[in-house]
Design an enzyme around this catalytic site. Structure first.
Site, PDB file in Angstrom:
ATOM      1  N   CYS A 105      47.382  39.274   2.647  1.00  0.00           N
ATOM      2  CA  CYS A 105      46.517  38.971   3.792  1.00  0.00           C
ATOM      3  C   CYS A 105      45.142  39.621   3.697  1.00  0.00           C
ATOM      4  O   CYS A 105      44.246  39.257   4.468  1.00  0.00           O
ATOM      5  CB  CYS A 105      47.204  39.416   5.086  1.00  0.00           C
ATOM      6  SG  CYS A 105      48.766  38.575   5.402  1.00  0.00           S
ATOM      7  N   HIS A 156      43.918  50.573  -2.843  1.00  0.00           N
ATOM      8  CA  HIS A 156      45.144  49.998  -3.407  1.00  0.00           C
ATOM      9  C   HIS A 156      46.177  51.106  -3.604  1.00  0.00           C
ATOM     10  O   HIS A 156      45.940  52.069  -4.318  1.00  0.00           O
ATOM     11  CB  HIS A 156      44.847  49.314  -4.738  1.00  0.00           C
ATOM     12  CG  HIS A 156      45.828  48.244  -5.101  1.00  0.00           C
ATOM     13  ND1 HIS A 156      47.188  48.447  -5.093  1.00  0.00           N
ATOM     14  CD2 HIS A 156      45.649  46.945  -5.470  1.00  0.00           C
ATOM     15  CE1 HIS A 156      47.805  47.337  -5.457  1.00  0.00           C
ATOM     16  NE2 HIS A 156      46.893  46.406  -5.678  1.00  0.00           N
ATOM     17  N   HIS A 196      31.705  46.306  17.027  1.00  0.00           N
ATOM     18  CA  HIS A 196      32.789  45.331  17.048  1.00  0.00           C
ATOM     19  C   HIS A 196      33.794  45.636  15.937  1.00  0.00           C
ATOM     20  O   HIS A 196      33.411  46.089  14.854  1.00  0.00           O
ATOM     21  CB  HIS A 196      32.247  43.907  16.876  1.00  0.00           C
ATOM     22  CG  HIS A 196      31.175  43.546  17.852  1.00  0.00           C
ATOM     23  ND1 HIS A 196      31.439  43.277  19.182  1.00  0.00           N
ATOM     24  CD2 HIS A 196      29.825  43.425  17.710  1.00  0.00           C
ATOM     25  CE1 HIS A 196      30.307  43.000  19.804  1.00  0.00           C
ATOM     26  NE2 HIS A 196      29.319  43.085  18.933  1.00  0.00           N
ATOM     27  N   HIS A 205      42.925  42.885  11.247  1.00  0.00           N
ATOM     28  CA  HIS A 205      43.809  41.805  10.807  1.00  0.00           C
ATOM     29  C   HIS A 205      44.925  41.569  11.824  1.00  0.00           C
ATOM     30  O   HIS A 205      45.667  42.490  12.180  1.00  0.00           O
ATOM     31  CB  HIS A 205      44.403  42.146   9.445  1.00  0.00           C
ATOM     32  CG  HIS A 205      45.524  41.250   9.030  1.00  0.00           C
ATOM     33  ND1 HIS A 205      45.402  39.871   9.024  1.00  0.00           N
ATOM     34  CD2 HIS A 205      46.797  41.507   8.629  1.00  0.00           C
ATOM     35  CE1 HIS A 205      46.546  39.338   8.623  1.00  0.00           C
ATOM     36  NE2 HIS A 205      47.404  40.300   8.380  1.00  0.00           N
ATOM     37  N   HIS A 255      47.410  35.662  19.537  1.00  0.00           N
ATOM     38  CA  HIS A 255      48.035  34.882  20.606  1.00  0.00           C
ATOM     39  C   HIS A 255      47.758  33.396  20.453  1.00  0.00           C
ATOM     40  O   HIS A 255      48.658  32.563  20.630  1.00  0.00           O
ATOM     41  CB  HIS A 255      47.514  35.375  21.960  1.00  0.00           C
ATOM     42  CG  HIS A 255      48.106  34.665  23.133  1.00  0.00           C
ATOM     43  ND1 HIS A 255      47.509  33.570  23.731  1.00  0.00           N
ATOM     44  CD2 HIS A 255      49.260  34.869  23.813  1.00  0.00           C
ATOM     45  CE1 HIS A 255      48.248  33.156  24.729  1.00  0.00           C
ATOM     46  NE2 HIS A 255      49.327  33.916  24.809  1.00  0.00           N
ATOM     47  N   ASN A 296      49.433  34.654  13.001  1.00  0.00           N
ATOM     48  CA  ASN A 296      48.956  35.340  11.804  1.00  0.00           C
ATOM     49  C   ASN A 296      48.548  34.288  10.780  1.00  0.00           C
ATOM     50  O   ASN A 296      49.385  33.678  10.121  1.00  0.00           O
ATOM     51  CB  ASN A 296      50.063  36.241  11.241  1.00  0.00           C
ATOM     52  CG  ASN A 296      49.618  37.020  10.014  1.00  0.00           C
ATOM     53  OD1 ASN A 296      48.550  36.775   9.463  1.00  0.00           O
ATOM     54  ND2 ASN A 296      50.441  37.960   9.570  1.00  0.00           N
TER      55      ASN A 296
END
Length: 496
Positions: free
Chosen positions: A224, A303, A387, A391, A420, A424
């Site tokens: 993702c 990572h 802002h 994710h 919502h 995802n």
């Protein structure tokens, strides 16, 4: 219940202004140091008078050779600086795919399909509990092939979904920017779990008849957070290819990846992941700075794949019955927290004001030398960003980051509403969140945006953008039909 005594309120107010004063002093320390020096030098020059100043100038005895050498040295240093500095990377515009209403999957539909596809009562009850607490709404969408009973995860159906979401996003972007496809110099596509031959990047080149010398890349298996990896790759390519446009596509194809077994760790993705895609146009052309929305400031990648727990916490494998799926470890949130901590350690010095960096350093020294039980100081990232795009991997992810970074409900509103409304959507979720902020009319010139993505491997990636112009409230896009009723209240448990 007795009211709190007034002195406590007064004390808290004083502490607030003390902290504000400290931040102002530290952040402007150099200015406070130089101003007295400049005033002192000016007073000395005023007292000497013009005759003494001219006499001092003539006493330097600079000949023409020295003057020319000094000028040449200044020009050379300036030329080296302008040639070696990184090229600015601008985000001209972007577009997000809006699924058709025919793909909508309300809770009742999802659970009915789950029961008809998998007759195991415990598995269906587990998915029901997850869905009730997931933070997803009734308007999330799955691709057409997932609406069949049983699902139809063929290669043809998977390609059809890819064409639907990718081409729709690109068409919207080309319409918004007026870009001619032949002017695309770089193409980067990321999709983790669907990697056909020819690749998705080749599919785009074929559809839009892009140039034969285009530099195309297709990233797969990176989870993702791959959207920000694609941005990082495009940025590096734009550094070595002047006057270029880069098209970045972030998506995840759901059709071939629905899990039909009964292992609970593999049933979670079925409840959370939904269809989506985003197309982003980047440019390093100076003339695009006037129409671009944002400028890319930083990309930081972390990572944790060297650690076995982190490597296997999001893992594609077969269950005991031979069904392939994505297994999510119980340690996922703890591993994500460790990855975020490492990422913050790197990005903090790049974005935090000096006052926060100094407090963090002094607390760290105090814990090492005085008392290791001192509570670590958590920098206030609200001083660095207006802002936050976190994710939308799930309610637990958003809750943890809100608590750890001490963010307000408004700071995570875009993430919660994206989860919502769209679910995802993997790597493209960050762009739905940015679109939400713009649709609310909150983006102003000079505002800074922090995008945070998590992905398998395990990875935590960050991107920092600076808004170049006040963005007008959007009248189209994925939020056009629902932005006026957002934010909505999301209960802890939703009963379908």
């Amino acid at each position: 219940m007795p009211r709190a005594p007034f002195p406590e309120l007064s004390s808290s107010v004083r502490l607030k202004y003390v902290k504000l004063g400290y931040q102002y002093l530290v952040n402007n320390f150099v200015a406070f140091l130089l101003i007295p020096v400049m005033i002192a030098v000016s007073l000395v020059l005023v007292r000497r008078g013009p005759d003494e100043i001219m006499a001092l100038w003539h006493s330097l005895q600079l000949d023409l050779t020295q003057v020319l050498f000094s000028v040449f040295l200044l020009v050379f240093v300036a030329a080296v600086y302008f040639v070696s500095r990184p090229r600015p990377v601008y985000l001209v515009d972007y577009a997000c795919f809006k699924p058709p209403t025919t793909c909508r999957v309300p809770f009742a539909t999802f659970m009915e399909h789950a029961w008809l596809i998998n007759w195991d009562e415990k598995s269906v009850q587990f998915q029901t509990r997850i869905l009730e607490r997931s933070g997803l709404g009734e308007e999330t969408c799955l691709p057409p092939a997932s609406h069949y009973i049983p699902p139809n995860p063929t290669m043809e159906a998977s390609r059809a979904e890819a064409q639907l979401v990718i081409f729709s996003a690109i068409d919207d972007l080309l319409k918004k920017t007026g870009l001619w496809p032949k002017n695309i110099d770089i193409l980067v596509v990321n999709c983790s779990l669907f990697s056909p031959t020819p690749s998705l990047s080749s599919m785009i080149i074929n559809k839009y008849e892009l140039r034969s010398n285009i530099r195309s890349f297709n990233l797969s298996g990176m989870g993702c957070s791959a959207g920000l990896i694609s941005i990082d790759l495009a940025r590096d390519l734009l550094q070595v290819h002047p006057r270029s446009n880069a098209l970045v596509i972030s998506t995840e194809i759901i059709t071939p990846n629905s899990y039909t077994g009964n292992q609970r760790s593999m049933l979670l993705p079925n409840c959370l992941f939904r269809m989506g895609a985003a197309a982003i146009l980047l440019s390093n052309r100076r003339r695009d700075a006037r129409r671009a929305k944002y400028r890319l400031l930083h990309v930081v990648r972390t990572h944790k794949g060297a650690d076995d727990r982190a490597y296997r916490c999001v893992y594609q494998e077969e269950d005991a019955e031979g069904h392939t799926g994505i297994s999510l470890s119980k340690n996922l949130m703890a591993i994500a927290g460790e990855a975020l901590k490492s990422n913050i350690t790197t990005i903090g010095p790049l974005v935090l004001p000096m006052s926060e960096q100094l407090l963090f350093f002094l607390t760290l020294v105090g814990r090492k030398l005085i008392n290791h039980k001192w509570k670590p100081y958590v920098p206030d990232f609200k001083l660095a960003f207006e802002h936050f795009c976190i994710h939308a991997g799930g309610r637990a992810v958003i809750d943890e980051l809100q608590n750890n970074l001490q963010l307000t409900a408004e700071h995570v509103e875009a993430s919660r509403m994206t989860l919502h409304r769209f679910g995802n959507t993997s790597s493209s979720s960050l762009w739905y969140e940015l679109s939400y902020i713009e649709s609310k009319g909150r983006m102003r010139r000079g505002h800074r945006v922090w995008q945070i993505g998590f992905g398998s491997g395990f990875k935590c990636n960050s991107a920092v953008w600076k808004c170049l112009r006040t963005v007008e409230t959007l009248v189209d896009g994925p939020w056009a039909d629902c932005i006026n009723r957002c934010p909505v209240d999301i209960p802890d448990v939703v009963k379908p």
